[in-house]
Design a protein around this motif. Structure first.
Motif, mmCIF file in Angstrom:
data_model
loop_
_atom_site.group_PDB
_atom_site.id
_atom_site.type_symbol
_atom_site.label_atom_id
_atom_site.label_comp_id
_atom_site.label_asym_id
_atom_site.label_seq_id
_atom_site.Cartn_x
_atom_site.Cartn_y
_atom_site.Cartn_z
ATOM 1 N N PHE A 42 13.897 1.018 -15.605
ATOM 2 C CA PHE A 42 15.075 1.318 -16.095
ATOM 3 C C PHE A 42 15.675 0.562 -16.589
ATOM 4 O O PHE A 42 15.623 -0.873 -15.910
ATOM 5 N N LYS A 43 16.465 0.831 -17.743
ATOM 6 C CA LYS A 43 17.413 0.141 -18.169
ATOM 7 C C LYS A 43 18.877 0.929 -17.446
ATOM 8 O O LYS A 43 18.761 2.069 -17.044
ATOM 9 N N ILE A 44 20.066 0.119 -17.517
ATOM 10 C CA ILE A 44 20.828 0.409 -16.693
ATOM 11 C C ILE A 44 22.155 -0.341 -17.628
ATOM 12 O O ILE A 44 22.480 -1.445 -17.801
ATOM 13 N N ASN A 45 23.113 0.709 -18.090
ATOM 14 C CA ASN A 45 24.801 0.245 -19.188
ATOM 15 C C ASN A 45 25.251 0.007 -17.581
ATOM 16 O O ASN A 45 25.931 1.356 -17.476
ATOM 17 N N LEU A 46 26.311 -0.978 -17.370
ATOM 18 C CA LEU A 46 26.906 -0.740 -15.950
ATOM 19 C C LEU A 46 27.841 -1.616 -16.613
ATOM 20 O O LEU A 46 28.229 -2.628 -16.852
ATOM 21 N N ILE A 47 28.973 -0.061 -17.120
ATOM 22 C CA ILE A 47 30.324 -0.703 -17.630
ATOM 23 C C ILE A 47 31.149 0.200 -17.480
ATOM 24 O O ILE A 47 31.083 0.996 -16.140
ATOM 25 N N LYS A 107 24.011 -7.597 -10.356
ATOM 26 C CA LYS A 107 24.136 -7.989 -11.376
ATOM 27 C C LYS A 107 23.182 -9.526 -11.582
ATOM 28 O O LYS A 107 22.583 -10.131 -12.187
ATOM 29 N N LYS A 108 23.442 -9.812 -10.142
ATOM 30 C CA LYS A 108 22.181 -11.201 -9.587
ATOM 31 C C LYS A 108 20.824 -10.493 -9.941
ATOM 32 O O LYS A 108 19.789 -11.229 -10.302
ATOM 33 N N GLU A 109 21.181 -9.155 -9.004
ATOM 34 C CA GLU A 109 19.158 -8.933 -8.435
ATOM 35 C C GLU A 109 18.155 -8.260 -9.754
ATOM 36 O O GLU A 109 18.122 -8.138 -9.600
ATOM 37 N N PHE A 110 19.621 -7.780 -11.084
ATOM 38 C CA PHE A 110 18.455 -6.816 -11.935
ATOM 39 C C PHE A 110 19.100 -7.009 -13.531
ATOM 40 O O PHE A 110 19.440 -6.458 -14.641
ATOM 41 N N PRO A 111 19.021 -8.455 -13.865
ATOM 42 C CA PRO A 111 19.003 -9.425 -14.629
ATOM 43 C C PRO A 111 18.252 -8.384 -15.588
ATOM 44 O O PRO A 111 18.807 -8.895 -17.358
ATOM 45 N N ASN A 112 17.588 -8.081 -15.493
ATOM 46 C CA ASN A 112 16.200 -7.769 -17.444
ATOM 47 C C ASN A 112 16.717 -6.419 -17.133
ATOM 48 O O ASN A 112 16.249 -5.683 -17.868
ATOM 49 N N GLU A 113 16.920 -5.822 -16.394
ATOM 50 C CA GLU A 113 17.431 -4.058 -16.535
ATOM 51 C C GLU A 113 18.778 -4.252 -17.111
ATOM 52 O O GLU A 113 18.956 -3.006 -17.491
ATOM 53 N N LEU A 114 20.020 -5.148 -17.200
ATOM 54 C CA LEU A 114 21.019 -4.667 -17.597
ATOM 55 C C LEU A 114 20.886 -4.971 -19.279
ATOM 56 O O LEU A 114 20.752 -6.133 -19.315
ATOM 57 N N LEU A 115 21.584 -3.644 -19.980
ATOM 58 C CA LEU A 115 21.812 -3.686 -21.229
ATOM 59 C C LEU A 115 23.554 -3.994 -21.738
ATOM 60 O O LEU A 115 23.345 -5.002 -22.339
ATOM 61 N N ASN A 116 24.374 -3.766 -20.646
ATOM 62 C CA ASN A 116 25.758 -4.515 -20.407
ATOM 63 C C ASN A 116 26.415 -4.302 -19.536
ATOM 64 O O ASN A 116 26.137 -3.351 -18.730
ATOM 65 N N TYR A 117 26.727 -5.137 -19.024
ATOM 66 C CA TYR A 117 27.404 -5.572 -18.273
ATOM 67 C C TYR A 117 29.273 -5.660 -18.034
ATOM 68 O O TYR A 117 29.435 -6.724 -18.786
ATOM 69 N N GLY A 118 30.583 -5.023 -17.853
ATOM 70 C CA GLY A 118 31.756 -4.972 -17.847
ATOM 71 C C GLY A 118 32.266 -3.785 -18.540
ATOM 72 O O GLY A 118 31.989 -3.315 -18.744
ATOM 73 N N PHE A 119 33.874 -4.353 -18.764
ATOM 74 C CA PHE A 119 34.445 -3.474 -19.372
ATOM 75 C C PHE A 119 34.092 -4.032 -20.910
ATOM 76 O O PHE A 119 34.393 -5.115 -21.774
ATOM 77 N N ILE A 120 34.035 -2.895 -21.879
ATOM 78 C CA ILE A 120 33.589 -2.952 -23.062
ATOM 79 C C ILE A 120 34.819 -2.271 -24.121
ATOM 80 O O ILE A 120 35.982 -1.631 -23.918
ATOM 81 N N GLN A 121 35.373 -4.038 -24.891
ATOM 82 C CA GLN A 121 37.112 -3.590 -25.496
ATOM 83 C C GLN A 121 36.836 -2.237 -26.591
ATOM 84 O O GLN A 121 38.456 -1.444 -26.712
ATOM 85 N N SER A 122 36.223 -2.317 -27.134
ATOM 86 C CA SER A 122 35.153 -1.926 -28.265
ATOM 87 C C SER A 122 35.704 -0.108 -28.207
ATOM 88 O O SER A 122 34.561 0.147 -27.837
#
Length: 363
Positions: free
Chosen positions: A217-222, A237-252
Motif C-alpha cells: 500500500f501507499k498512504i497519505n498521512l495528513i 513516519k520512521k517505520e513506513f518511509p517507502n509507503e508515505l506519499l505525503n506527511y503533515g499539514f497541507i497548506q494549499s
C-alpha cells in the motif's frame, strides 16, 4: 437581517462551517467573532470574558439574531452583555462534551456545565448528527443524576423540545462518482487532526497488520498538526518511509483536494467524531470509506464499509480493519464495487442551504 456569528474555538472544521454560512447567505449582514482553536479549557470558560469585556462595543450593537457554536459560553455572555439576551439565539453543536473521550482524572465538569447552560438558555439547538444529539442527551442525563440535589426534573424535556438536526456541509463543491482510479497499489488516506482522539495508535496497529500480511500500500498521512505530535504518528513516519506519499499539514487547499482525488481509500480510526467531515469530503472526492461501526458512521455509511469496533483492543480492531480493506480492495481492482449506496449529495452546500434557511432565519 443583521446576524452576530460567534465561534469560540475556531478549529478548521468550525472555521469551514462559519465560512459556508457566510457564503450561503451573503444577503445577510454578518458580524463574525472568532477565537483561536487552542487552550481548550481556557477557551471554553474564558471566551465570555474575552468578548464580553474585550469586544463589548461590537456585542452591544444592534442584531436580529445570534448564532453561536456550542463552545461559546452563551449564558455568561448574555449576563455580561444584557442587550444580547433580548434577541433569539441559535446554538450549533459540532460536538458535545458528554461523549468526548477524556483522560483519567479529568471528567470535563466545567465544559459540560457550559454545554448544559447553553442548551437551556438558547432558543434553538442544532446538532450535526443524530449520534451527536443522542449522546448529548444520554450523557447529560447521566451527568445530572450524579448531582447531589436540586436538579429540576424537566431539565432534559426543556432541551429536547428545542433541538433539530442539520449536518455540516461538505466543503468540496462537486460530489464525484466513486470509481477505480487505476492505482495498481491502493493509496490510503488518513486526513484527521493529529490528536489522540482521532486514533493514531489504532492507525499504527492497522498499518503493522498490513505489513505482517505482506499487503502492499501507499498512504497519505495528513492533517492539522499541533505542538505535540502523537508518538504513533512519529513512529509511522520512521517505520513506513517507502509507503508515505505525503506527511503533515497541507497548506494549499488545491493540493489537499488533489490528494483526496488521488487516494483510493479514506480511513477513520477515530475515537471521537460527531460527523466526520474529513471523511465525507474524501468520499465526495472519490474515496472508498473504511470506518468503524461506532460514532456517527453507522448512520452515514452502509455496513459493508464498516469494520468491527474494538477500541479497547488495538490488535483485534486492526485485524478487522485490515480484513475490510483487503476485501474491498479486491473488488476495487476487479471493478466489482457497486457503490450506488454511497451518496454525499445530501451533505452538499446546495442541498443543505434550504434546511439552514428554514431553521436559522425563521422568525
Amino acid at each position: 437581517m443583521r446576524i452576530l456569528l460567534l465561534s469560540a474555538y475556531s478549529a478548521q472544521s468550525h472555521q469551514s462551517w462559519c465560512d459556508n454560512l457566510l457564503k450561503m447567505f451573503p444577503e445577510h449582514d454578518w458580524q463574525l467573532l472568532t477565537l483561536p482553536g487552542r487552550y481548550f479549557n481556557w477557551r471554553i470558560r474564558g471566551n465570555a470574558l474575552s468578548w464580553g469585556v474585550g469586544q463589548r462595543g461590537i456585542l452591544e450593537q444592534s442584531y436580529d439574531r445570534v448564532i453561536a457554536t456550542s463552545m461559546v459560553d452563551c449564558a455568561t455572555l448574555r449576563g455580561l452583555v444584557p442587550k444580547l439576551s433580548t434577541i433569539p439565539w441559535t446554538v450549533y453543536f459540532h460536538e458535545n462534551q458528554f461523549a468526548y473521550p477524556v483522560s483519567v482524572g479529568n471528567d470535563h465538569t466545567e465544559p459540560k456545565m457550559v454545554s448544559l447552560y447553553n442548551a437551556l438558555c438558547a432558543d434553538q439547538l442544532v446538532f450535526n448528527t443524530d449520534y451527536n444529539y443522542q449522546t448529548f442527551i444520554t450523557g447529560l442525563g447521566k451527568f445530572l443524576k450524579k448531582m447531589p440535589d436540586e436538579v429540576p426534573e424537566d431539565t432534559l424535556d426543556i432541551i429536547i423540545k428545542k433541538h433539530t438536526i442539520i449536518s455540516v456541509p461538505i466543503t468540496i463543491n462537486e460530489t464525484k462518482q466513486i470509481k477505480n482510479k487505476g492505482n495498481p497499489t491502493p493509496v490510503l488516506l488518513w486526513n484527521h487532526r493529529w490528536e489522540y482522539d482521532k486514533g493514531p495508535n489504532q492507525l499504527d496497529a492497522f498499518l503493522n497488520v498490513l505489513r505482517q500480511r505482506d499487503f502492499m500500500f501507499k498512504i497519505n498521512l495528513i492533517g492539522q498538526k499541533f505542538r505535540t505530535i502523537p508518538k504513533a504518528l512519529l513512529k509511522i513516519k520512521k517505520e513506513f518511509p517507502n509507503e508515505l506519499l505525503n506527511y503533515g499539514f497541507i497548506q494549499s487547499k488545491e493540493d489537499y483536494k488533489n490528494i483526496l482525488r488521488q487516494s483510493d481509500f479514506i480511513l477513520s480510526t477515530a475515537l471521537h467524531d460527531f460527523q466526520g467531515v474529513a471523511v465525507l469530503e474524501a468520499v465526495a472526492s472519490g474515496c472508498i470509506p473504511i470506518v468503524p461501526n461506532r460514532l456517527s458512521y453507522p448512520e452515514i455509511f452502509p455496513e459493508r464499509y464498516q469494520y468491527q469496533s474494538e477500541s479497547a483492543c488495538l490488535n483485534i480492531e486492526a485485524e478487522s480493519m485490515a480484513d475490510k480493506l483487503i476485501s474491498l480492495d479486491k473488488k476495487r481492482i476487479n471493478n466489482e464495487l457497486d457503490l450506488d449506496d454511497i451518496d454525499m449529495a445530501g451533505f452538499s452546500v446546495k442541498n443543505l442551504k434550504p434546511l439552514y434557511a428554514d431553521i436559522l432565519f425563521m422568525s
